[in-house]
Every structure is written in C-alpha cells, then in structure tokens.
Design an enzyme around this catalytic site. Structure first.
Site, PDB file in Angstrom:
ATOM      1  N   ARG A 189       1.479   4.625  18.441  1.00  0.00           N
ATOM      2  CA  ARG A 189       0.080   5.059  18.403  1.00  0.00           C
ATOM      3  C   ARG A 189      -0.743   4.383  19.494  1.00  0.00           C
ATOM      4  NH1 ARG A 189      -1.128   4.605  12.028  1.00  0.00           N
ATOM      5  NH2 ARG A 189       0.855   3.481  12.001  1.00  0.00           N
TER       6      ARG A 189
ATOM      7  N   ARG B 120      -8.024   8.571   3.653  1.00  0.00           N
ATOM      8  CA  ARG B 120      -9.047   7.654   3.131  1.00  0.00           C
ATOM      9  C   ARG B 120      -9.994   7.191   4.229  1.00  0.00           C
ATOM     10  NH1 ARG B 120      -9.356   2.481   4.002  1.00  0.00           N
ATOM     11  NH2 ARG B 120      -7.242   2.469   4.826  1.00  0.00           N
ATOM     12  N   ARG B 121      -9.417   6.778   5.354  1.00  0.00           N
ATOM     13  CA  ARG B 121     -10.264   6.315   6.461  1.00  0.00           C
ATOM     14  C   ARG B 121     -11.145   7.438   6.987  1.00  0.00           C
ATOM     15  NH1 ARG B 121      -5.072   3.360   8.996  1.00  0.00           N
ATOM     16  NH2 ARG B 121      -5.282   1.307   8.011  1.00  0.00           N
TER      17      ARG B 121
ATOM     18  N   CYS C  22      -1.094   7.673  -1.470  1.00  0.00           N
ATOM     19  CA  CYS C  22      -1.517   7.186  -0.157  1.00  0.00           C
ATOM     20  C   CYS C  22      -2.242   8.264   0.644  1.00  0.00           C
ATOM     21  CB  CYS C  22      -0.323   6.661   0.626  1.00  0.00           C
ATOM     22  SG  CYS C  22       0.910   7.910   1.024  1.00  0.00           S
TER      23      CYS C  22
ATOM     24  N   ARG D 291       0.224  10.106  14.249  1.00  0.00           N
ATOM     25  CA  ARG D 291       1.363   9.566  13.520  1.00  0.00           C
ATOM     26  C   ARG D 291       2.190   8.688  14.439  1.00  0.00           C
ATOM     27  NH1 ARG D 291       3.827  11.882   9.385  1.00  0.00           N
ATOM     28  NH2 ARG D 291       4.800   9.817   9.325  1.00  0.00           N
TER      29      ARG D 291
ATOM     30  N   LYS E 188       0.819  -1.214   0.000  1.00  0.00           N
ATOM     31  CA  LYS E 188       0.000   0.000   0.000  1.00  0.00           C
ATOM     32  C   LYS E 188       0.856   1.269   0.000  1.00  0.00           C
ATOM     33  CE  LYS E 188      -0.734   0.138   5.040  1.00  0.00           C
ATOM     34  NZ  LYS E 188      -0.020   1.397   5.297  1.00  0.00           N
ATOM     35  N   ASP E 189       2.135   1.157   0.399  1.00  0.00           N
ATOM     36  CA  ASP E 189       3.024   2.322   0.416  1.00  0.00           C
ATOM     37  C   ASP E 189       3.702   2.555  -0.926  1.00  0.00           C
ATOM     38  OD1 ASP E 189       2.508   2.773   3.101  1.00  0.00           O
ATOM     39  OD2 ASP E 189       4.209   1.570   3.786  1.00  0.00           O
TER      40      ASP E 189
END
Length: 326
Positions: A164, A140-141, A251, A158, A89-90
């Site tokens: 996190r 996106r989320r 992304c 981040r 995905k990156d």
C-alpha cells in the site's frame, strides 16, 4: 502440571500468516516464549488466508468474518500447529467451540494513522484540499472519516502495508494519503512515515493487540501461553469484543470501540460508535465500570451495546447486512 514441566523439551508449532508484518508480530511472541522457556523448541509455520490470496476485492465485499483466520484455525484443528498469533482485530468475536483465546498481548498504540504522500507538504487531514483522495481498505475508517471530512474522497486499497505504501509513493499514484494502523506501521519500523495520529477516529475492536489462539483442550499450551497475557489489555479488549459480538459486527462493519483505563479511578471506560457507510447516520454510546475480571469486562461491553441498540444501531447494521453479499 507445572508450567515449566509443560514446556520442557516440548516442540511448539506456531502458526502465522506469511506477510512481513504477521511474521514480525509472531516473532515478538516467540521471543517472549523463548525467554520464558529456554528449553522450549519453537517452529514457525506460515500460510496464506483467503484475505491474503484475494487482493483485488474490497474487504466489504466479503461476507466472511474469518478472512484472515480460517486457514490457520483449520491447521490448528488438524493439529499441524499448536498456537496461532493473530492480529486481535482480525479474530471473530465468537470462536469455534473447540478453539480458545489463550492470551492477549500488551497493546501497541491502537490509533489510526495518516500517511501523507511524499508529493505533499500537508501533515493532517484538516490541511488536505477538498477532493483529495485518501486510501483505506476499512469500511469503519471510511464511514467515520466521511462524517468528519465530507469534502474528501475515499478510495479502497488492498495489499500488505509495504504494498500500500508503494502504491501511495508511485509517481502516478491516485492517492494523496493513506489511513493505516499506528501499530502496524510501528512494528514494521515505519513510524517515521506517520504524519498524524487521528484521535477523533474510534479504532477497530482489538486494534493494536495480538490474540493467541489454541485448541480449547490443549492445557499444556494454555499454561505456556499465560506468560503472553497482559491483563489490562485483555480486559479492555474483552469489553470491546463483547460489544461487537452483541451488535454482530465483523471487520467489514463500521463499528469503532475504544476501551481505556482511567488511571485516577481505576475504572474501565468504553466508547463506541456505529456509522452508516455513507457517513450520514451515526449512533454513539459510552459507559464505565469497575472491572476486576473478564465477566465484568463483558458486562460493560454488553451494557454499552444495549444502549447503542436503543439509540438505533440495529437499523444501521441491518441496512448494511441487507446490502452485503450473501
């Protein structure tokens, strides 16, 4: 040259980001290679990318699509390493001309996960009271969740997954929950922290799979990497990546795409959405096709992207582009 000859007594230098999750993922790849080629000597070289170094700026503020890949690609180009393990995905959908995606590993659960604060007894997003704060670093989320849960507040967060989670668990934490990837949590052995797998969210392109990048002219390493490729995952991700390439999203752009194989018909189904960052506007499309190779997978991604453009996806993405830092 036979694959075993290419691997015999070869030193393979594998590049990885230096986060705990990245190293776990890299070790998964190394273990497969070592089992397949016992005589192969493998060295892991780690480094930080721009995305790792700058932790106090939201991902959406960066204009670069190679935040977590560029330094590794430079090392690959300089022949300091022979192969890079990325979270797929990156990876930008268009690689430098002298680089190639040699393999895509079998996909872990690609869904997004809710991790609730230990202060709460809630289990799902539906149970959270209005005004609850949900942390995520993904545009996106946030875009999809704002559309589904307009009463919740979304705050950027981040850091690596453990950082996190520590922010979530702190006594003075502003967060009531986080949204992270199921795959990352599972690979870190933290699946027990997941309180909900969020089925309505369309995940990021390539989420849950690992991408193996090599120099395009390194035929020996390409042959060695073949054992890492999972055909069904590679074709599903090719459809997702082609859709994103056509729509020109990175992304930090709210594109969600889910490619799944229908076990009954054997057809590949692709669903996708583009949502404005405020959640007010969305374009959705889906398609399916008999896919037997990468060309067919890309054709499916292209056709679904074309439908999304007809329905107005370009207007949403253009507005995001105009507001992004140059």
């Amino acid at each position: 040259m036979p694959v075993n000859s290419a691997a015999a007594n070869k030193v393979l230098r594998v590049g990885s980001r230096d986060s705990k999750l990245a190293l776990i993922q890299t070790q998964l790849v190394v273990d497969v290679l070592q089992k397949e080629y016992p005589s192969l000597h493998i060295e892991i070289l780690t480094m930080k990318t721009i995305g790792d170094k700058i932790q106090d700026v939201a991902l959406s503020k960066f204009g670069d699509k190679g935040l977590f890949t560029k330094e590794l690609e430079l090392a690959l180009e300089a022949r300091h390493i022979d192969l890079v393990v990325h979270s797929l995905k990156d990876m930008p959908t268009t690689l430098p001309p002298d680089m190639a995606l040699a393999a895509v590993t079998e996909r872990e659960d690609p869904r997004d996960a809710l991790i609730m604060s230990p202060r709460h007894q809630y289990r799902t997003l539906d149970e959270l009271p209005e005004g609850s704060v949900v942390g995520t670093g993904s545009v996106r989320r946030v875009a999809q969740l704002k559309r589904l849960y307009p009463g919740l507040v979304f705050m950027d967060i981040r850091g690596n997954l453990n950082t996190r989670l520590a922010k979530l668990d702190a006594e003075d934490s502003p967060f009531d929950a986080l949204v992270l990837a199921v795959a990352g949590m599972s690979r870190l052995g933290l699946g027990h922290r997941i309180t909900q797998r969020i089925d309505p969210l369309l995940h990021a392109v390539g989420q849950g799979a690992l991408g193996i990048e090599i120099r395009a002219d390194d035929h020996d390493t390409r042959r060695i990497a073949l054992c890492l490729n999972h055909g069904a995952t590679a074709l599903a991700c090719a459809a997702e990546r082609e859709l994103m390439r056509v729509l020109e999203g990175g992304c930090s752009v709210p594109i969600g795409a889910v490619a799944q194989w229908d076990e009954g018909s054997g057809r590949l189904e692709l669903r996708a959405t583009v949502v404005s960052p405020d959640g007010q506007h969305a374009v959705e499309a889906q398609g399916e096709a008999v896919v037997e190779g990468e060309e067919g997978a890309r054709a499916l991604g292209n056709s679904v992207a074309a439908v999304m453009r007809e329905r107005g996806a370009d207007r949403i993405l253009s507005a995001i582009e105009r507001s992004s830092p140059k």
